[in-house]
Design a protein around this motif. Sequence first.
Motif, PDB file in Angstrom:
ATOM      1  N   CYS A  45       4.345  20.778 -29.928  1.00  0.00           N
ATOM      2  CA  CYS A  45       2.903  21.023 -30.040  1.00  0.00           C
ATOM      3  C   CYS A  45       2.442  20.831 -31.479  1.00  0.00           C
ATOM      4  O   CYS A  45       1.400  20.199 -31.722  1.00  0.00           O
ATOM      5  N   LYS A  49      -0.221  18.023 -32.895  1.00  0.00           N
ATOM      6  CA  LYS A  49      -1.413  18.416 -33.659  1.00  0.00           C
ATOM      7  C   LYS A  49      -1.429  17.753 -35.041  1.00  0.00           C
ATOM      8  O   LYS A  49      -2.484  17.297 -35.495  1.00  0.00           O
ATOM      9  N   ALA A  52      -2.455  14.224 -34.547  1.00  0.00           N
ATOM     10  CA  ALA A  52      -3.894  14.160 -34.262  1.00  0.00           C
ATOM     11  C   ALA A  52      -4.713  14.375 -35.531  1.00  0.00           C
ATOM     12  O   ALA A  52      -5.731  13.699 -35.745  1.00  0.00           O
ATOM     13  N   ASP A  53      -4.280  15.301 -36.366  1.00  0.00           N
ATOM     14  CA  ASP A  53      -5.012  15.605 -37.608  1.00  0.00           C
ATOM     15  C   ASP A  53      -5.026  14.437 -38.585  1.00  0.00           C
ATOM     16  O   ASP A  53      -5.889  14.359 -39.451  1.00  0.00           O
ATOM     17  N   GLU A  90      -8.822  14.457 -30.376  1.00  0.00           N
ATOM     18  CA  GLU A  90      -9.268  15.611 -29.586  1.00  0.00           C
ATOM     19  C   GLU A  90      -8.420  15.787 -28.324  1.00  0.00           C
ATOM     20  O   GLU A  90      -8.017  16.904 -27.988  1.00  0.00           O
ATOM     21  N   ARG A  93      -4.965  17.129 -29.319  1.00  0.00           N
ATOM     22  CA  ARG A  93      -5.043  18.552 -29.663  1.00  0.00           C
ATOM     23  C   ARG A  93      -5.191  19.398 -28.407  1.00  0.00           C
ATOM     24  O   ARG A  93      -4.542  20.444 -28.272  1.00  0.00           O
ATOM     25  N   ASN A  97      -2.546  22.192 -27.239  1.00  0.00           N
ATOM     26  CA  ASN A  97      -2.949  23.584 -27.022  1.00  0.00           C
ATOM     27  C   ASN A  97      -2.623  24.043 -25.607  1.00  0.00           C
ATOM     28  O   ASN A  97      -2.180  25.177 -25.409  1.00  0.00           O
TER      29      ASN A  97
END
Length: 143
Positions: A45, A49, A52-53, A90, A93, A97
Motif C-alpha cells: 500500500c 501511494k 501515485a504521489d 487518485e 491511492r 487505501n
Amino acid sequence: MDKLSGKAADLTRAEWRKLGFYYMSHEAKKKWELHGSKNGLLKLCDLIKQFADENREYGDHEHLLPHWYLTLTAMDSFTLDERGIGGTPEQLRNFANFFQSKVFISKIGSTDCLSKEAFSTDYSIEYTVHGDNFDPSSQDPQL
C-alpha cells in the motif's frame, strides 16, 4: 523453475525481506497471490501511494523486486492485470487505501481475495496474512 544458489539466492532472499511480502502471478487463474505479515502487506500500500504521489506520466512504471514481475504503472484508468497494478494517481491511492483497510481487519492465518469484479479488472488479488516473523522469501520456489 531452476533453483537459485549462492549470491543470487542470498540477494533474492534479501530483496524479498526488504519488500516485506511475497507475490506471484497465476495467469491461468488470473490472480496475483500475496503472502506477508500485516506490516509486509501494508508495504505494498505504501509503495502504491508513493508511486501515485510521484504523479508520473502515462506509461511510466516501476517493477517491484526481486523478480520484477509485479509492476506499478501510470495509466488513464485503473487496471489489475498480468503486469500488475495501474491507474491514475487518485485511482491508485483509492486502491491502496481500500487494500490497506482490508489488511487492517484481516486475521493472522486468513486468506482473503480482492475480486476482479469489485474493480472491473482482469485479475484478482488473493492475499494471506502471516505472523510478524514471516519471511516472504520462504514462499519463493527458486530458493
